[in-house]
Design an enzyme around this catalytic site. Structure first.
Site, PDB file in Angstrom:
ATOM      1  N   LYS A 155       5.935   5.846   1.261  1.00 12.30           N
ATOM      2  CA  LYS A 155       5.068   6.631   0.386  1.00 12.30           C
ATOM      3  C   LYS A 155       3.782   7.074   1.085  1.00 12.30           C
ATOM      4  CE  LYS A 155       2.402   2.929  -1.780  1.00 12.30           C
ATOM      5  NZ  LYS A 155       1.134   3.375  -1.216  1.00 12.30           N
ATOM      6  N   THR A 156       3.233   6.215   1.943  1.00 11.76           N
ATOM      7  CA  THR A 156       2.006   6.599   2.639  1.00 11.76           C
ATOM      8  C   THR A 156       2.253   7.795   3.551  1.00 11.76           C
ATOM      9  OG1 THR A 156       1.288   4.282   2.597  1.00 11.76           O
ATOM     10  CG2 THR A 156       0.139   5.766   4.106  1.00 11.76           C
ATOM     11  N   ASP A 161      -2.836   7.809  -5.132  1.00  8.25           N
ATOM     12  CA  ASP A 161      -1.983   6.750  -4.579  1.00  8.25           C
ATOM     13  C   ASP A 161      -1.973   5.567  -5.546  1.00  8.25           C
ATOM     14  OD1 ASP A 161      -0.390   5.342  -2.852  1.00  8.25           O
ATOM     15  OD2 ASP A 161      -1.991   4.811  -1.462  1.00  8.25           O
ATOM     16  N   GLU A 162      -0.870   4.815  -5.564  1.00 10.48           N
ATOM     17  CA  GLU A 162      -0.731   3.616  -6.396  1.00 10.48           C
ATOM     18  C   GLU A 162      -1.076   3.913  -7.860  1.00 10.48           C
ATOM     19  OE1 GLU A 162       0.712   1.201  -5.159  1.00 10.48           O
ATOM     20  OE2 GLU A 162       0.150   0.864  -3.072  1.00 10.48           O
ATOM     21  N   GLN A 196       6.322  -2.020  -9.182  1.00 17.87           N
ATOM     22  CA  GLN A 196       5.352  -2.809  -8.432  1.00 17.87           C
ATOM     23  C   GLN A 196       3.999  -2.871  -9.130  1.00 17.87           C
ATOM     24  OE1 GLN A 196       5.495  -2.763  -3.970  1.00 17.87           O
ATOM     25  NE2 GLN A 196       6.606  -0.858  -4.246  1.00 17.87           N
ATOM     26  N   ARG A 199       9.256  -7.839   0.210  1.00 21.03           N
ATOM     27  CA  ARG A 199       8.407  -8.017   1.401  1.00 21.03           C
ATOM     28  C   ARG A 199       9.255  -8.405   2.607  1.00 21.03           C
ATOM     29  NH1 ARG A 199       5.378  -4.837   0.051  1.00 21.03           N
ATOM     30  NH2 ARG A 199       6.841  -4.610  -1.671  1.00 21.03           N
TER      31      ARG A 199
END
Length: 896
Positions: free
Chosen positions: A88-89, A276-277, A370, A716
């Site tokens: 995503k970044t 973002d987020e 998330q 993770r």
């Protein structure tokens, strides 16, 4: 400006001008392709293919189709559902680069908001590699609060501030609130200022100013004065030309609502908005974004939402003319209304005016699976309602994971599918299936730590770096056993997202008390806790003790013993210091007849330290109390206090740099955004994970957030994910038999392997792993509180007292490890008088004989001139000319 037709071209092919399309329709017949000629495609690796690749911008190279679609879809609202490890970044940075390279906006016309300064720096760094110096012209790339603060300083006068206003930190906020509580005659001990600060912060996160706080919520503090205190606090901030962290957005919202011309200025400025987020935004951040994301219109205020969305209602303006509307928040939880079946959205437009234009080009990137920060105000509903808030929005799912193996992704996807509140996506990978997720049961938490330590050593022997290994726990108190185990094994480790267990403030305070009991000459420990909790012994008192200690070459503790016998200190401070010294004398006496674990409980209770955290209403107070209980529990493994403190010195001595190869130890919340080859997930038990407190407070919503937290933990892992649960664990200071987490049964059997613990079964040594600590009942200390157990141990203690003249065994009749105790009852609690030898009091005075004589004239810095009328060791009774007769230590006077 009318839109450029070329910008509406289909994705993945060059834009074709309209005149070229018409011309192709008018091509002469003899120039058209014959049916017998085969279609041509550039050969792979040929000149044409390489030339076309060279013409493609470098930032688009390597993007998969979904990522490229997210980058190139520039018009209208876009929601990018980016699963864990899907890049995503990279999509966000490439999208900014694409906007700039296509000439759709200048750097200063792009608003890009992130949640952390670290994320903002990373994005600027990546853009710098892609675009060179162009990123330096992006002043609106930063966090919500940094950008909000910049806007606020530009228009500070419109919200009764000056442009040089101060942003208060938490300590300054609490200090200011204490002043307001005192002005209202509200007891700060019953209603702590820190609790009020938390309430105000929560209200600001929901976009509520003092007038909008529901009466029911305002009544929970200060006997109904919470709302009044909030209003007084805001007024005081204006007088001080200050704002707190929440004001950076709350005052922005007020600015935009009360001054539509300012809002239109920023709506016109920002041609593109990127977030973002998005799943972690709170209500205030949502409202701020919604105001900015509306296309400019001539209406006095842009439409925000349907009348019932987020509990908002419409109200006429104060003028009563009906020419404008403003949004007023009333008592209601976020998103109280269900989504319309059609997905359509109600718009609010002032009477006689046309509805506002559609929302501008806003792109929100996030993952509803998330969203794990609901406890600090994040609203997962923000991302779930995106299509409702922005009609016609395009949703692009990034489901191709580049991090984890097939079995890990399948397990994570199957687990999160049990949540109902999600938009839905399934992570997939082109990588191999890899190793299955393992689930291992252990007898207790100690065996769990041993087993994980064994597996880590095995991985290390296999050539795996410790930097690629992480242990993710649900609660911070779980870390202690792993830290101790790693010290025993000699395994380097680091704690991410917080201090190591023995470095936490509450643990260091408790250890300081124990260190002073062990050694009265430990000045550093005594200085740390002399005023913790508050006893009215400030810096001036400590400095006085230091001065006297240096002159007499004695420790601070002995200096304090000398000073309390004089008039150097004010009566209140002198009394507090005398009580503290008496407590230490009593605790040292109890050390001889009480187990070190029980002694620690007594010290924490009688010193007031436990009560201090019980009265603290901050969010982390409960965790600090849990850590104190875990500290006492950790002492059971040592024979005495001396051995425990020596062990702590070894633990604290293991400092390492960030570059060292070490195992990473952190909570699941701190792990978001990180990734490791090997991830260990201990503590998957009901009550711990999912957290019983979360289930009790939030019900199904809390359960779904806990499940999202489990999903984050699994994703993770790149290569191995290993889950553990223990049959017995001490939670809230009490041993209990636990059952495995419900999340384990929600994993797909095909992707999970059950393994046997490598840490030993712990069944009394019969398995060959050595004796269990359950074989030695004395190691429990005071953990059992049943009446039968208490009577048996009390009888045992009395029997030993009869034989040896003192109570033994270290057991007590307390109902709780940290309950308040009286000194009456039980030989281990009785106060002792001062020790005597042949009737002479030991250490009735400190220091050597004074060098002064009777009738000497002396000068004292505080009391002035006087004559010595009595000498007792190093303590002088002096008749001062102005202050009268005072008793002082000789090191504080000089000959006149």
């Amino acid at each position: 400006m009318p839109p450029n037709p070329a910008m509406k071209a289909p994705l993945h092919r060059p834009a074709v001008p309209s005149w070229a399309e018409h011309e192709s329709q008018m091509t002469e017949p003899n120039k058209l392709t014959h049916h017998g000629v085969p279609d041509h495609q550039p050969a792979s690796g040929g000149i044409a293919a390489r030339a076309r690749a060279a013409a493609t911008p470098q930032y688009l190279a390597g993007l998969n189709p979904e990522q490229r679609e997210a980058v190139e879809t520039l018009d209208g609202p876009v929601l990018v559902l980016a699963g864990a490890g899907t890049g995503k970044t990279r999509v966000l940075t490439c999208r900014i680069a694409h906007i700039l390279s296509q000439g759709r906006a200048r750097p200063g016309e792009i608003l890009s908001v992130t949640f952390t300064n670290k994320a903002a720096r990373e994005m600027k760094l990546r853009l710098g590699h892609m675009l060179g110096q162009a990123v330096e012209g992006m002043p609106w790339l930063g966090t919500f609060h940094s950008i909000g603060g910049r806007i606020l300083r530009t228009h500070a006068e419109l919200v009764q501030l000056k442009s040089n206003f101060t942003v208060l930190d938490v300590d300054d906020q609490v200090r200011l609130l204490k002043q307001l509580l005192a002005a209202e005659n509200i007891d700060d001990k019953r209603w702590p200022a820190r609790m009020l600060a938390g309430l105000i912060d929560g209200w600001k996160n929901r976009g509520l100013n003092p007038a909008q706080v529901p009466p029911g919520e305002a009544a929970v503090f200060g006997n109904g004065k919470g709302g009044k205190l909030y209003a007084s606090y805001q007024e005081r901030l204006k007088i001080l030309n200050a704002a707190d962290f929440g004001d950076l957005l709350l005052e922005n919202i007020r600015l935009f609502r009360e001054h539509p011309d300012v809002l239109r200025q920023y709506q016109n400025r920002f041609k593109f908005i990127l977030v973002d987020e998005y799943q972690d935004t709170n209500v205030a951040q949502y409202l701020w974004l919604r105001l900015l994301s509306q296309a400019p219109s001539k209406a006095c205020a842009p439409p925000l939402t349907s009348p019932r969305l987020r509990g908002e209602v419409d109200a006429r303006s104060a003028s009563g003319e009906g020419d404008s509307r403003q949004t007023v928040l009333v008592e209601a939880p976020p998103h109280p209304d269900p989504l319309p079946a059609s997905g359509a959205r109600e718009q609010i437009a002032p009477p006689g005016m046309t509805p506002a234009a559609p929302p501008k080009n806003i792109c929100c990137v996030g993952d509803d699976d998330q969203s794990i920060y609901g406890w600090r105000g994040a609203e997962v509903d923000n991302i779930l309602r995106f299509e409702h808030d922005f009609p016609g929005a395009k949703v692009i799912r990034l489901e191709r994971n580049y991090r984890s193996t097939g079995h890990i992704l399948a397990a994570a996807s199957h687990l999160i599918a049990h949540n109902e509140g999600r938009l839905g996506k399934t992570l997939r990978t082109e990588d191999v299936d890899g190793e299955k997720v393992t689930v291992t049961g252990a007898w207790d938490s100690e065996e769990e730590a041993r087993a994980i330590g064994e597996e880590i050593e095995e991985l290390q022997r296999g050539g795996h770096k410790l930097n690629d290994i992480a242990i993710l726990v649900r609660a911070s108190f779980q870390m202690r056993e792993f830290e101790d185990r790693f010290v025993t094994l000699g395994l380097p480790y680091r704690v991410i997202g917080g201090p190591r267990f023995y470095e936490r403030a509450e643990i260091r305070d408790a250890l300081a008390y124990l260190r002073v009991i062990n050694s009265a000459a430990d000045d550093l420990a005594f200085e740390r806790i002399v005023n913790v909790p508050k006893r009215g012994l400030g810096d001036a008192t400590v400095q006085m003790l230091h001065d006297h200690g240096r002159k007499r070459r004695i420790p601070l503790f002995e200096a304090a013993r000398a000073v309390v016998e004089t008039d150097e200190l004010k009566p209140k401070a002198r009394g507090s210091l005398r009580d503290l010294l008496a407590s230490f004398d009593r605790w040292r006496a109890q050390r001889e007849v009480t187990s070190h674990t029980e002694l620690a409980e007594i010290v924490l209770d009688e010193s007031g330290y436990t009560e201090m955290w019980q009265k603290d209403r901050s969010a982390d107070a409960a965790g600090r109390l849990e850590n104190l209980k875990e500290l006492v529990r950790s002492m059971e493994e040592f024979e005495n206090l001396q051995g425990f403190l020596e062990h702590i010195s070894l633990v604290m001595d293991r400092e390492g740099s960030a570059e060292d190869d070490a195992v990473s130890l952190m909570t699941l919340h701190s792990a978001k955004g990180l990734e490791f080859d090997n991830v260990f997930l201990p503590g998957w038990e009901e009550g711990l994970f999912p957290s019983q407190r979360t289930l009790d407070e939030q019900g199904r919503a809390g359960l779904e957030e806990e499940r999202r937290l489990a999903h984050v933990g699994l994703t993770r892992a790149r290569r191995r994910a290993k889950l553990y649960f223990a049959t017995n664990r001490r939670i809230h200071g009490t041993w209990s038999t636990t059952i495995p987490s419900r999340f384990l049964d929600e994993l797909p059997a095909h992707n999970v392997e059950i393994t046997e613990s490598k840490g030993g079964s712990g069944w009394g040594g019969a398995s060959g792993y050595g004796p269990s600590r359950f074989d030695n009942v004395e190691s429990f200390g005071s953990s059992y509180a049943t009446p039968g157990w208490q009577r048996a141990q009390a009888n045992r203690a009395r029997g030993q007292s009869g034989r040896h003249g003192q109570a033994g065994g270290g057991f007590n009749e307390s109902q709780s490890p940290f309950s308040s105790r009286s000194d009456a009852g039980g030989s281990s609690r009785s106060k002792r008088g001062p020790m005597v030898i042949e009737g002479e009091l030991i250490a009735k005075s400190t220091g050597t004989t004074s060098e002064f004589s009777l009738d000497d004239r002396v000068f004292h810095q505080k009391f002035g001139y006087g004559n010595i009328v009595k000498i007792d060791g190093n303590k002088l009774t002096i008749a001062f000319e102005k202050a009268g007769e005072k008793k002082v230590v000789d090191s504080f006077v000089e000959r006149a």
